[in-house]
Design a protein around this motif. Structure first.
Motif, short mmCIF file in Angstrom:
data_model
loop_
_atom_site.label_atom_id
_atom_site.label_comp_id
_atom_site.label_asym_id
_atom_site.label_seq_id
_atom_site.Cartn_x
_atom_site.Cartn_y
_atom_site.Cartn_z
N UNK A 107 10.31 5.58 -3.57
CA UNK A 107 9.07 5.06 -2.97
C UNK A 107 9.20 3.55 -2.79
N UNK A 108 8.98 3.03 -1.58
CA UNK A 108 9.17 1.60 -1.35
C UNK A 108 8.06 0.72 -1.90
N UNK A 109 6.97 1.32 -2.32
CA UNK A 109 5.86 0.52 -2.85
C UNK A 109 6.23 -0.07 -4.20
N UNK A 110 5.72 -1.26 -4.46
CA UNK A 110 6.00 -1.93 -5.74
C UNK A 110 5.11 -1.38 -6.84
N UNK A 111 5.50 -1.64 -8.07
CA UNK A 111 4.68 -1.26 -9.21
C UNK A 111 5.00 0.10 -9.81
N UNK A 112 6.14 0.70 -9.43
CA UNK A 112 6.48 2.01 -9.98
C UNK A 112 6.70 1.95 -11.49
N UNK A 113 7.07 0.78 -11.96
CA UNK A 113 7.33 0.67 -13.41
C UNK A 113 6.08 0.93 -14.23
N UNK A 114 4.90 0.67 -13.65
CA UNK A 114 3.67 0.90 -14.41
C UNK A 114 3.42 2.39 -14.63
N UNK A 115 3.87 3.21 -13.68
CA UNK A 115 3.79 4.65 -13.89
C UNK A 115 4.65 5.10 -15.05
N UNK A 116 5.83 4.48 -15.17
CA UNK A 116 6.71 4.81 -16.29
C UNK A 116 6.07 4.41 -17.61
N UNK A 117 5.48 3.21 -17.64
CA UNK A 117 4.82 2.77 -18.87
C UNK A 117 3.66 3.68 -19.23
N UNK A 118 2.91 4.13 -18.22
CA UNK A 118 1.75 4.98 -18.49
C UNK A 118 2.15 6.37 -18.97
N UNK A 119 3.33 6.83 -18.52
CA UNK A 119 3.75 8.18 -18.87
C UNK A 119 4.31 8.27 -20.28
N UNK A 120 4.84 7.18 -20.80
CA UNK A 120 5.41 7.22 -22.14
C UNK A 120 4.44 7.75 -23.19
N UNK A 121 3.20 7.18 -23.29
CA UNK A 121 2.28 7.72 -24.31
C UNK A 121 1.88 9.17 -24.05
N UNK A 122 1.90 9.62 -22.79
CA UNK A 122 1.57 11.01 -22.50
C UNK A 122 2.57 11.95 -23.16
N UNK A 123 3.85 11.63 -23.04
CA UNK A 123 4.86 12.49 -23.64
C UNK A 123 4.90 12.35 -25.16
N UNK A 124 4.55 11.19 -25.67
CA UNK A 124 4.43 11.06 -27.12
C UNK A 124 3.32 11.98 -27.63
N UNK A 125 2.18 11.98 -26.95
CA UNK A 125 1.06 12.84 -27.35
C UNK A 125 1.42 14.31 -27.21
N UNK A 126 2.10 14.68 -26.12
CA UNK A 126 2.50 16.07 -25.94
C UNK A 126 3.44 16.51 -27.06
N UNK A 127 4.37 15.64 -27.42
CA UNK A 127 5.32 15.97 -28.48
C UNK A 127 4.62 16.17 -29.82
N UNK A 128 3.75 15.23 -30.16
CA UNK A 128 3.01 15.32 -31.42
C UNK A 128 2.14 16.57 -31.44
N UNK A 129 1.44 16.83 -30.33
CA UNK A 129 0.55 17.99 -30.28
C UNK A 129 1.34 19.29 -30.40
N UNK A 130 2.48 19.38 -29.72
CA UNK A 130 3.29 20.59 -29.77
C UNK A 130 3.80 20.85 -31.18
N UNK A 131 4.35 19.83 -31.82
CA UNK A 131 4.88 20.00 -33.18
C UNK A 131 3.75 20.34 -34.15
#
Length: 450
Positions: A394-418
């Motif tokens: 995607x040529x739009x700038x700011x994709x890194x913020x999506x990566x930062x936002x997704x990190x806590x989502x997967x942390x929560x999914x991991x904790x919830x699953x375990x």
């Protein structure tokens, strides 16, 4: 600041690396549940039935979490890589559409299966679970065909940058599809079998050597042990295909910088200044393994410009880790098989169960390493030889913020699953009598064992 291309790749790697483990459980776990239920029906032993019911609850949790991570991935394909989907969407859209149908079939029959416990005759209930297994296998198959196409693109022509003469079926059943889909399905069975078995190996080492835990271990470990030797054979098949159709990836896997006749197989080592140092070399072995000829010439990375080479150190070490873990799991499976064949029982050695505890996480490591080889080894191409990854992002700038936002989502999914799986594991048996496993009685075939 992370560049947007790197951020997009990191986000995709995080999402895929997380989802693939849950997806493997979604493929292999239904088979374990049905095997346990079938044993319960066949023998009339309520221990098998309770095992199936407990595993079915864990399957429901895994499926729900996998649906969340899979939805994230589907959005990322369009949001992060519009160049890929905009150009080649009509080529690879068919397997994604069929995978969606398989997913809904799996979800529908999983609901029926869970709700129908005690409401259907035992054999009818068992049959209601078969579509879950088949749909899970189909879902994985069709997704992997799309990835296989990215490795060996077929089924279209490019004219002035536009896709014409599209053949979705030819694209889906490309030359990489047979070995890559089989390799992935066997990996799913291995991850499920060894990972589930490792949980019960821990319990056995802690003194819970009753019939319930030992049969759960035996069933799960058998699934992984049966898949292990087949996986080694399929891995060799896949390596030959890579040697023929993706020679640059093979050179990265072996850290081969210069073209060699009678190339040596190099294990380990460190890449320094376009040279692999401190590796263990086996003369002529790479030529023999890749082409069945010890004197065959193997193309090195020097055959392509530096900007078209994958990151060699990562790919080489990921490949070595995958192979080493696979061979170790094969050896452990052979130990299990020999004891089972000669003595008709599980091994008694505590060292075997210690190794089985490690086998579960090790199978996950091998899975992740294999996908690193597949995906990173294809770089810098998103579609091998056709489109660069940099041209698809995607040529739009700011994709890194999506990566930062997704990190806590997967942390929560991991904790919830375990957390939820641990709660299920510690919950008392739901047979209405809170019996010990050793008190299970044998009931007549066809009678409700509750």
């Amino acid at each position: 600041m992370i560049e947007d291309l790197v951020a997009a790749r990191m986000q995709m790697a995080l999402s895929l690396g997380w989802h693939i483990v849950v997806a493997c459980l979604g493929v292999g776990f239904p088979a374990l549940v049905l095997l346990a239920e079938w044993r319960g029906i066949r023998t009339g032993d309520r221990g098998w039935t309770l095992l199936a019911r407990r595993w079915a609850k864990a399957l429901a949790v895994v499926f729900a979490v996998g649906a969340v991570s899979g939805t994230i991935l589907s959005f990322e394909m369009g949001l992060l890589w519009p160049g890929l989907m905009g150009t080649y969407g009509e080529v690879i859209g068919l397997p994604f559409a069929i995978e969606g149908i398989a997913f809904f079939i799996e979800a529908i029959f999983l609901g029926i299966y869970l709700f129908a416990w005690g409401r259907l005759p035992p054999r009818a209930h068992l049959l209601s679970g078969i579509p879950i297994v088949l749909a899970g296998l189909a879902s994985a198959f069709f997704v992997v065909t799309a990835n296989a196409w990215m490795q060996q693109p077929e089924g279209f022509r490019l004219v002035d940058g536009r896709v014409v003469d599209v053949s979705p079926w030819e694209a889906m059943f490309n030359r990489a599809t047979p070995h890559q889909t089989v390799h992935m399905l066997l990996a799913a069975l291995m991850v499920t079998g060894f990972l589930v078995a490792s949980v019960y190996a821990v319990a056995i080492l802690r003194g819970k050597g009753d019939a319930y835990h030992r049969r759960a271990f035996a069933l799960a470990f058998s699934l992984g042990a049966v898949a292990a030797p087949a996986q080694v054979a399929v891995g060799d098949w896949a390596a030959h295909s890579v040697a023929e159709h993706q020679p640059v990836k093979l050179a990265a896997m072996e850290a081969l910088f210069r073209t060699e006749q009678g190339a040596a197989l190099r294990l380990g080592g460190i890449v320094v200044d376009d040279e692999l140092r401190y590796a263990v070399e086996i003369p002529n072995a790479l030529s023999l393994l890749a082409y069945w000829d010890p004197d065959a010439t193997v193309a090195g990375l020097e055959e392509v410009p530096p900007d078209l080479r994958p990151p060699v150190g990562i790919v080489h070490w990921a490949f070595d880790i995958m192979v080493a873990v696979g061979l170790a799991l094969l050896a452990l499976s052979a130990w299990f098989a020999v004891v089972a064949w000669r003595r008709r029982r599980l091994p008694d050695s505590s060292w075997f169960y210690r190794a089985a505890v490690v086998a579960g996480p090790a199978a996950v490591v091998a899975l992740e390493a294999g996908w690193v080889v597949t995906e990173v080894g294809r770089q810098p191409w998103i579609v091998y030889g056709q489109m660069l990854t940099a041209d698809a992002v995607n040529p739009m700038s700011g994709l890194r913020y999506g990566f930062y936002a997704l990190l806590p989502v997967y942390v929560l999914l991991t904790v919830a699953l375990i957390y939820v799986l641990r709660r299920l594991a510690r919950a008392p048996f739901d047979d209405g009598a809170a019996r010990r496993v050793s008190d299970y009685r044998v009931v007549p075939d066809g009678e409700d064992p509750r």
